[in-house]
Design a protein around this motif. Sequence first.
Motif, PDB file in Angstrom:
ATOM      1  N   GLN A 296       5.740  77.375  12.921  1.00  0.00           N
ATOM      2  CA  GLN A 296       5.635  75.932  12.695  1.00  0.00           C
ATOM      3  C   GLN A 296       6.019  75.169  13.970  1.00  0.00           C
ATOM      4  O   GLN A 296       6.997  75.526  14.646  1.00  0.00           O
ATOM      5  CB  GLN A 296       6.562  75.514  11.545  1.00  0.00           C
ATOM      6  CG  GLN A 296       6.303  76.229  10.229  1.00  0.00           C
ATOM      7  CD  GLN A 296       5.053  75.726   9.544  1.00  0.00           C
ATOM      8  OE1 GLN A 296       4.738  74.541   9.592  1.00  0.00           O
ATOM      9  NE2 GLN A 296       4.322  76.638   8.905  1.00  0.00           N
ATOM     10  N   ASP A 297       5.270  74.106  14.276  1.00  0.00           N
ATOM     11  CA  ASP A 297       5.514  73.342  15.506  1.00  0.00           C
ATOM     12  C   ASP A 297       6.895  72.685  15.540  1.00  0.00           C
ATOM     13  O   ASP A 297       7.464  72.490  16.616  1.00  0.00           O
ATOM     14  CB  ASP A 297       4.437  72.254  15.680  1.00  0.00           C
ATOM     15  CG  ASP A 297       3.065  72.836  15.987  1.00  0.00           C
ATOM     16  OD1 ASP A 297       3.021  74.000  16.433  1.00  0.00           O
ATOM     17  OD2 ASP A 297       2.058  72.135  15.764  1.00  0.00           O
ATOM     18  N   HIS A 298       7.415  72.318  14.373  1.00  0.00           N
ATOM     19  CA  HIS A 298       8.677  71.571  14.321  1.00  0.00           C
ATOM     20  C   HIS A 298       9.897  72.479  14.427  1.00  0.00           C
ATOM     21  O   HIS A 298      11.022  71.998  14.581  1.00  0.00           O
ATOM     22  CB  HIS A 298       8.755  70.766  13.020  1.00  0.00           C
ATOM     23  CG  HIS A 298       8.614  71.612  11.786  1.00  0.00           C
ATOM     24  ND1 HIS A 298       9.674  72.220  11.173  1.00  0.00           N
ATOM     25  CD2 HIS A 298       7.507  71.975  11.086  1.00  0.00           C
ATOM     26  CE1 HIS A 298       9.250  72.911  10.121  1.00  0.00           C
ATOM     27  NE2 HIS A 298       7.932  72.773  10.048  1.00  0.00           N
TER      28      HIS A 298
ATOM     29  N   ALA B 146       8.912  68.192   7.213  1.00  0.00           N
ATOM     30  CA  ALA B 146       7.967  69.275   7.472  1.00  0.00           C
ATOM     31  C   ALA B 146       8.598  70.627   7.163  1.00  0.00           C
ATOM     32  O   ALA B 146       7.926  71.537   6.640  1.00  0.00           O
ATOM     33  CB  ALA B 146       7.494  69.223   8.922  1.00  0.00           C
ATOM     34  N   PHE B 147       9.885  70.779   7.476  1.00  0.00           N
ATOM     35  CA  PHE B 147      10.591  72.023   7.168  1.00  0.00           C
ATOM     36  C   PHE B 147      10.614  72.274   5.665  1.00  0.00           C
ATOM     37  O   PHE B 147      10.366  73.397   5.195  1.00  0.00           O
ATOM     38  CB  PHE B 147      12.016  71.956   7.716  1.00  0.00           C
ATOM     39  CG  PHE B 147      12.921  73.037   7.203  1.00  0.00           C
ATOM     40  CD1 PHE B 147      12.804  74.333   7.683  1.00  0.00           C
ATOM     41  CD2 PHE B 147      13.876  72.753   6.240  1.00  0.00           C
ATOM     42  CE1 PHE B 147      13.638  75.342   7.205  1.00  0.00           C
ATOM     43  CE2 PHE B 147      14.705  73.751   5.752  1.00  0.00           C
ATOM     44  CZ  PHE B 147      14.583  75.043   6.233  1.00  0.00           C
TER      45      PHE B 147
ATOM     46  N   LEU C  37      19.340  81.402  10.334  1.00  0.00           N
ATOM     47  CA  LEU C  37      19.676  80.040  10.730  1.00  0.00           C
ATOM     48  C   LEU C  37      18.441  79.432  11.387  1.00  0.00           C
ATOM     49  O   LEU C  37      17.883  80.005  12.316  1.00  0.00           O
ATOM     50  CB  LEU C  37      20.844  80.039  11.719  1.00  0.00           C
ATOM     51  CG  LEU C  37      21.274  78.665  12.256  1.00  0.00           C
ATOM     52  CD1 LEU C  37      21.891  77.832  11.151  1.00  0.00           C
ATOM     53  CD2 LEU C  37      22.253  78.827  13.409  1.00  0.00           C
ATOM     54  N   VAL C  38      18.011  78.275  10.873  1.00  0.00           N
ATOM     55  CA  VAL C  38      16.783  77.639  11.350  1.00  0.00           C
ATOM     56  C   VAL C  38      17.109  76.266  11.905  1.00  0.00           C
ATOM     57  O   VAL C  38      17.883  75.507  11.313  1.00  0.00           O
ATOM     58  CB  VAL C  38      15.753  77.500  10.208  1.00  0.00           C
ATOM     59  CG1 VAL C  38      14.475  76.833  10.710  1.00  0.00           C
ATOM     60  CG2 VAL C  38      15.448  78.851   9.596  1.00  0.00           C
ATOM     61  N   MET C  39      16.530  75.926  13.055  1.00  0.00           N
ATOM     62  CA  MET C  39      16.678  74.598  13.635  1.00  0.00           C
ATOM     63  C   MET C  39      15.311  73.932  13.661  1.00  0.00           C
ATOM     64  O   MET C  39      14.322  74.525  14.106  1.00  0.00           O
ATOM     65  CB  MET C  39      17.264  74.692  15.042  1.00  0.00           C
ATOM     66  CG  MET C  39      18.637  75.337  15.076  1.00  0.00           C
ATOM     67  SD  MET C  39      19.379  75.401  16.733  1.00  0.00           S
ATOM     68  CE  MET C  39      19.756  73.667  16.978  1.00  0.00           C
ATOM     69  N   THR C  40      15.248  72.687  13.143  1.00  0.00           N
ATOM     70  CA  THR C  40      13.977  71.977  13.047  1.00  0.00           C
ATOM     71  C   THR C  40      14.114  70.547  13.525  1.00  0.00           C
ATOM     72  O   THR C  40      15.168  69.920  13.352  1.00  0.00           O
ATOM     73  CB  THR C  40      13.450  71.982  11.594  1.00  0.00           C
ATOM     74  OG1 THR C  40      12.286  71.155  11.506  1.00  0.00           O
ATOM     75  CG2 THR C  40      14.497  71.455  10.622  1.00  0.00           C
ATOM     76  N   ARG C  41      13.035  70.007  14.096  1.00  0.00           N
ATOM     77  CA  ARG C  41      13.017  68.602  14.506  1.00  0.00           C
ATOM     78  C   ARG C  41      12.492  67.699  13.403  1.00  0.00           C
ATOM     79  O   ARG C  41      12.516  66.475  13.541  1.00  0.00           O
ATOM     80  CB  ARG C  41      12.142  68.436  15.753  1.00  0.00           C
ATOM     81  CG  ARG C  41      12.751  68.965  17.039  1.00  0.00           C
ATOM     82  CD  ARG C  41      11.931  68.535  18.239  1.00  0.00           C
ATOM     83  NE  ARG C  41      10.586  69.107  18.193  1.00  0.00           N
ATOM     84  CZ  ARG C  41      10.233  70.222  18.814  1.00  0.00           C
ATOM     85  NH1 ARG C  41      11.131  70.891  19.530  1.00  0.00           N
ATOM     86  NH2 ARG C  41       8.999  70.675  18.742  1.00  0.00           N
ATOM     87  N   ASP C  42      11.981  68.280  12.316  1.00  0.00           N
ATOM     88  CA  ASP C  42      11.360  67.489  11.248  1.00  0.00           C
ATOM     89  C   ASP C  42      11.782  68.061   9.907  1.00  0.00           C
ATOM     90  O   ASP C  42      11.265  69.085   9.449  1.00  0.00           O
ATOM     91  CB  ASP C  42       9.839  67.512  11.399  1.00  0.00           C
ATOM     92  CG  ASP C  42       9.142  66.537  10.459  1.00  0.00           C
ATOM     93  OD1 ASP C  42       9.676  66.281   9.358  1.00  0.00           O
ATOM     94  OD2 ASP C  42       8.056  66.053  10.826  1.00  0.00           O
ATOM     95  N   ARG C  43      12.754  67.409   9.257  1.00  0.00           N
ATOM     96  CA  ARG C  43      13.285  67.924   7.998  1.00  0.00           C
ATOM     97  C   ARG C  43      12.255  67.916   6.881  1.00  0.00           C
ATOM     98  O   ARG C  43      12.245  68.809   6.035  1.00  0.00           O
ATOM     99  CB  ARG C  43      14.525  67.108   7.595  1.00  0.00           C
ATOM    100  CG  ARG C  43      15.713  67.363   8.491  1.00  0.00           C
ATOM    101  CD  ARG C  43      16.921  66.543   8.093  1.00  0.00           C
ATOM    102  NE  ARG C  43      16.740  65.128   8.351  1.00  0.00           N
ATOM    103  CZ  ARG C  43      16.921  64.572   9.551  1.00  0.00           C
ATOM    104  NH1 ARG C  43      17.252  65.333  10.573  1.00  0.00           N
ATOM    105  NH2 ARG C  43      16.758  63.284   9.719  1.00  0.00           N
TER     106      ARG C  43
END
Length: 310
Positions: free
Chosen positions: A249-251, A273-274, A265-271
């Motif tokens: 995923q891009d985010h 979209a996650f 553990l996941v880090m995302t810029r878009d909650r």
Amino acid sequence: MTVPEILFHDVSKFYGEVLGVNKVELRILPGITSLVGPNGSGKTTLMNLLTGLIHPDRGTIMVRGLSPRDPERLMRITGYATQYDTAPRGTTGFDFVSTGLIVAGNTKKQAADLAWKALEHIGMTEAAHRKVASYSKGMRQRVRLAQAIAGDPDVLVLDEPLNGLDPLIRAETVALFQDFAAQGRHVILSSHVLQEVDIISDRVIFISNGMIVAEGEIRGVREEIHEHPSQYMIRCRDASRVASLLFGQDHITEVKLHDDRLGLLVMTRDRVAFSRALTGIALDGHTIESVMAVDANVDALYKYLIGGSE
């Protein structure tokens, strides 16, 4: 009806060439407000400005309609417990509290009644007539709190009030703060006990290098921080496959697999979209046991915003 508030407008304070606080703009409503920041960040300076112990080099402050430059009137509505051990060792706890009330303009009889009531409120009556020199660190902390609440203030200002208290006394102290706030009063405290800040605060103000970094409800502040990826802890049976699907995923900025290979553990810029991506993964047959936002608490916010340790 106008809500009583505490206002800082363009407030700066310097100690010679050393910055205390810089261009502070704050509007603090009644309730429990916690100041969070490392040592030297400006928390105590803000409290001293609010209570009139020092004055700003620039800007104005109003405390429920009163200026800190009017100390006699301000003293009637504020109680301040500093983190410093100000109680003289040779005096008793009762005398320490009652003397402060006399200085504030009460008669000896009024001061005695109010002092005893305050000591009773914090469970210190048995030690009231013992000398402060015999008190434990936690007891000295509590007697300072008794002095702060003895005048029944509308504004309670507390510098590290939970420091040195055992768990039971800490819980009782937190309940006292909550009771004050429920009556429409201001409780402003600084603390490094981040778990309590997370639980009891209506509002959090993050301070770094004399400047307000962020303010508001903990979750509300977190929503405004777009430059930092959100972190989520996922427990699932097929963690390797779920990690692979998410990383496409891009985010997603980072995925770390747990050593037990049952979580990641996941880090995302878009909650948003996650959430959609994880829902799709679950609908495809992958068992997701739990998802927890790692940074939806004041400890993570502290590290994000201030970028240092306690």
